[in-house]
Design an enzyme around this catalytic site. Sequence first.
Site, mmCIF file in Angstrom:
data_model
loop_
_atom_site.group_PDB
_atom_site.id
_atom_site.type_symbol
_atom_site.label_atom_id
_atom_site.label_comp_id
_atom_site.label_asym_id
_atom_site.label_seq_id
_atom_site.Cartn_x
_atom_site.Cartn_y
_atom_site.Cartn_z
ATOM 1 N N CYS A 109 0.797 -1.241 0.000
ATOM 2 C CA CYS A 109 0.000 0.000 0.000
ATOM 3 C C CYS A 109 0.827 1.287 0.000
ATOM 4 C CB CYS A 109 -0.924 0.039 1.225
ATOM 5 S SG CYS A 109 -1.579 -1.557 1.732
ATOM 6 N N CYS A 129 1.395 3.910 -2.998
ATOM 7 C CA CYS A 129 0.367 4.879 -3.385
ATOM 8 C C CYS A 129 -0.099 5.759 -2.218
ATOM 9 C CB CYS A 129 -0.846 4.158 -3.971
ATOM 10 S SG CYS A 129 -0.449 3.328 -5.515
ATOM 11 N N HIS A 130 -0.135 5.189 -1.006
ATOM 12 C CA HIS A 130 -0.690 5.957 0.117
ATOM 13 C C HIS A 130 0.388 6.619 0.979
ATOM 14 C CE1 HIS A 130 -4.779 4.548 -0.684
ATOM 15 N NE2 HIS A 130 -4.241 3.360 -0.916
ATOM 16 N N MET A 133 -7.419 1.868 -7.384
ATOM 17 C CA MET A 133 -6.990 0.942 -6.335
ATOM 18 C C MET A 133 -7.402 -0.478 -6.711
ATOM 19 S SD MET A 133 -7.502 0.932 -2.293
ATOM 20 C CE MET A 133 -7.740 -0.572 -1.359
ATOM 21 N N HIS A 151 6.147 11.744 -10.695
ATOM 22 C CA HIS A 151 6.378 10.293 -10.653
ATOM 23 C C HIS A 151 7.490 9.891 -11.622
ATOM 24 C CE1 HIS A 151 5.325 6.299 -9.338
ATOM 25 N NE2 HIS A 151 5.281 5.907 -10.598
ATOM 26 N N HIS A 208 1.333 7.925 -17.041
ATOM 27 C CA HIS A 208 2.356 7.016 -16.507
ATOM 28 C C HIS A 208 3.266 6.619 -17.666
ATOM 29 C CE1 HIS A 208 4.343 3.652 -14.554
ATOM 30 N NE2 HIS A 208 3.858 4.087 -13.396
HETATM 31 FE FE1 DHE Z 1 7.419 1.442 -10.565
HETATM 32 C C1 DHE Z 1 9.780 2.944 -12.568
HETATM 33 C C2 DHE Z 1 7.581 4.061 -8.424
HETATM 34 C C3 DHE Z 1 4.644 0.253 -8.964
HETATM 35 C C4 DHE Z 1 7.737 -1.466 -12.260
HETATM 36 N N1 DHE Z 1 8.461 3.174 -10.522
HETATM 37 C C5 DHE Z 1 9.366 3.629 -11.471
HETATM 38 C C6 DHE Z 1 9.821 4.939 -11.102
HETATM 39 C C7 DHE Z 1 9.209 5.250 -9.929
HETATM 40 C C8 DHE Z 1 8.363 4.141 -9.549
HETATM 41 C C9 DHE Z 1 9.374 6.512 -9.113
HETATM 42 C C10 DHE Z 1 10.777 5.806 -11.889
HETATM 43 C C11 DHE Z 1 12.206 5.420 -11.635
HETATM 44 C C12 DHE Z 1 13.141 6.259 -12.493
HETATM 45 O O1 DHE Z 1 12.937 6.320 -13.712
HETATM 46 O O2 DHE Z 1 14.074 6.842 -11.949
HETATM 47 N N2 DHE Z 1 6.266 2.066 -8.985
HETATM 48 C C13 DHE Z 1 6.542 3.149 -8.237
HETATM 49 C C14 DHE Z 1 5.569 3.265 -7.170
HETATM 50 O O3 DHE Z 1 5.603 4.100 -6.228
HETATM 51 C C15 DHE Z 1 4.484 2.288 -7.444
HETATM 52 C C16 DHE Z 1 3.300 3.019 -8.021
HETATM 53 C C17 DHE Z 1 3.932 1.555 -6.249
HETATM 54 C C18 DHE Z 1 4.964 0.820 -5.414
HETATM 55 O O4 DHE Z 1 4.634 0.436 -4.288
HETATM 56 O O5 DHE Z 1 6.094 0.636 -5.851
HETATM 57 C C19 DHE Z 1 5.167 1.430 -8.516
HETATM 58 N N3 DHE Z 1 6.357 -0.307 -10.621
HETATM 59 C C20 DHE Z 1 5.262 -0.585 -9.891
HETATM 60 C C21 DHE Z 1 4.769 -1.914 -10.163
HETATM 61 O O6 DHE Z 1 3.756 -2.466 -9.638
HETATM 62 C C22 DHE Z 1 5.673 -2.517 -11.177
HETATM 63 C C23 DHE Z 1 4.905 -2.833 -12.456
HETATM 64 C C24 DHE Z 1 6.326 -3.803 -10.693
HETATM 65 C C25 DHE Z 1 7.066 -3.656 -9.369
HETATM 66 O O7 DHE Z 1 8.273 -3.563 -9.397
HETATM 67 O O8 DHE Z 1 6.400 -3.633 -8.345
HETATM 68 C C26 DHE Z 1 6.672 -1.382 -11.391
HETATM 69 N N4 DHE Z 1 8.556 0.844 -12.136
HETATM 70 C C27 DHE Z 1 8.562 -0.411 -12.650
HETATM 71 C C28 DHE Z 1 9.554 -0.479 -13.711
HETATM 72 C C29 DHE Z 1 10.138 0.797 -13.822
HETATM 73 C C30 DHE Z 1 9.490 1.605 -12.812
HETATM 74 C C31 DHE Z 1 9.857 -1.693 -14.555
HETATM 75 C C32 DHE Z 1 11.244 1.254 -14.775
HETATM 76 C C33 DHE Z 1 10.683 1.744 -16.070
HETATM 77 C C34 DHE Z 1 11.763 2.141 -17.044
HETATM 78 O O9 DHE Z 1 11.712 1.678 -18.192
HETATM 79 O O10 DHE Z 1 12.664 2.928 -16.678
#
Ligand code: DHE
Length: 556
Positions: free
Chosen positions: A65, A68-69, A112, A350, A392
């Site tokens: 959680c 997002c929260h 959510m 983000h 996103h």
């Molecule tokens: Fe991510 C990138 C945060 C959920 C997979 N994710 C990012 C970035 C942020 C972020 C700030 C950018 C990094 C950068 O470029 O410097 N992500 C978050 C969250 O806060 C969120 C919404 C909820 C959480 O609790 O993490 C979240 N993200 C996810 C997922 O559910 C994903 C699909 C699988 C996982 O890892 O949990 C996921 N996020 C990714 C991936 C990238 C990413 C694969 C890199 C993308 C790229 O091509 O650079």
Amino acid sequence: MKKLKFALLFLSSIFMFSCGGDGDTSTKHEVAKKTDDASKGAGSKEISITSAEMERGSQIFFDKCAGCHGSSRKGATGPSLLPDGDGKSPATKALGTAGIKVFIEYGTPGGMPEWKGILSDEDIELMTRFLQVDPPPIPPFGIDKMKDTWKLKVPVADRPTKPQHKRNIDNYFGVIMRDAGKVAIIDGDTKEKLVVLKTGFAVHILRTSASGRYIYSVGRDGRITMIDTYTKVPQIVAEVRAGLDSRSVEVSKYKGYEDKYLVFGGYSPSHIAIFDAQTLEPISVTPTAGKACDGDHEFIEEARVASIVASHTDPVWICNVKERGMVDIVDYTNPKKPKITEIPSARFLHDGGWDSSEKYFLVAANASNKVVVIDVPNKKLVKIIDTGIKPHPGRGVNIKNKWGNLWGTSHLGENKISFIKTNPGKGQWTVVKEIKGSGSGGGSLFVKSHPKSHHLWLDRTLNPKAELNSAVDVFDTRTLELVKTLKAPEGVDGRAVHFEYNKAGDEVWVSYFMGKKSAIVIYNDKTLKVKQIIQGDWVENPTGKFNVYNTTHDIN
Ligand code: DHE
């Protein structure tokens, strides 16, 4: 199971602060006060929770959680979840056990997910109580703590000075196995798995050093791991914990600073930390708490650092401070005391990426449904653009066609890809074209293309419909027409997420996770036919994939 153990270990360190570290599972914590006001609904009942339940609730919250929260439950992309509310979102005590249960079980149209079937009934019941008591405080995590966790496994002097193999490092892929806390290094030329390395709990992203030699991972446990690709089998040469929770890491890429410094963005605590990129020795920590971009005078303690990119034109990183809506331009020429220029923009920042000139950085402000454009060499805000519900982009996509040079983003909250014109002339920095993916509803996390390709790929990972979240759409970048929707190949299931091209730009790698048969599916980008499916015991819920050349050169 291993993940659970790690999380418990991690959380026990947090609860040393909140529960006095007594580990007394029989003590009742009567945190929410009894109220006789029947209008406050089910929340009027006294809520009690044991230390052990508090610990488990925090673990679930942190894992599922907090993204997002917010770690301190003050809200971010999702609303705040505080017992007495915050003036904007309702008090969880007023929602009461039954009200909270409905939200947890069935999710919301705002994005959510439904947790019924993912969390056990017992855990859902626990969370309904956990959310009605005060959240535990976030313990400090300063430079001394980082130094205690720093492990230099192979000193620089003991590392090879040139590659000990004939493989093509530029076409290596680092693949994240999120739930296993591992990173696999795959030779993109031969598709062989070279090694699977333990890198920490829920690794989130990878970045490569400016030379392409080192791969760095960062995860939800705030751990940075440094992998050397020069050895015959890639190996971990250093690691450090830079906080309790994080999502991003980046390196210095400006001429003269290649492979020199590394920056870490803390979700919890919220800070920017700088390290020696050769050893991961901590150099400095700067907290990011402060006032918001929009004149809100509230001091925002939880000011999480979201995406970070390194400039190619200046010795700076762009660090996006989520809750404050501040774009921080961090000059690393004096890493012990970095000079930070704050650019107020929009909330909540983000993810984002470069335009094709690599001078302008575009970042999603997902709570405002906007994309912010920053002129990095001149350190100034160019424009804040309305795009759609919860943009996103990942790093976004750069394509060129009759509408101009376009940077595109998909959206979590609606079925739309918006294209912003980035080259000078009429329409620059406006949305000049919008297209839809197949079916209806949003849920997209990533788009991808490559300068050598005429295709643009779109996922719908968080769309509730299985036929959409397990498929990917491919568009022609010249016409922006949908070319094909590719369903999960036979023997593969789960949700399709994230794309990466190989160095040549003629293959696309797609992850399938959260199913029973996870896989990395490799498509021929020209024919859109499956070229290879990588599966096996070691392929556990793959998420992000990072090609060394494309990551080093910011090809998006
Ligand atoms: Fe991510 C990138 C945060 C959920 C997979 N994710 C990012 C970035 C942020 C972020 C700030 C950018 C990094 C950068 O470029 O410097 N992500 C978050 C969250 O806060 C969120 C919404 C909820 C959480 O609790 O993490 C979240 N993200 C996810 C997922 O559910 C994903 C699909 C699988 C996982 O890892 O949990 C996921 N996020 C990714 C991936 C990238 C990413 C694969 C890199 C993308 C790229 O091509 O650079």
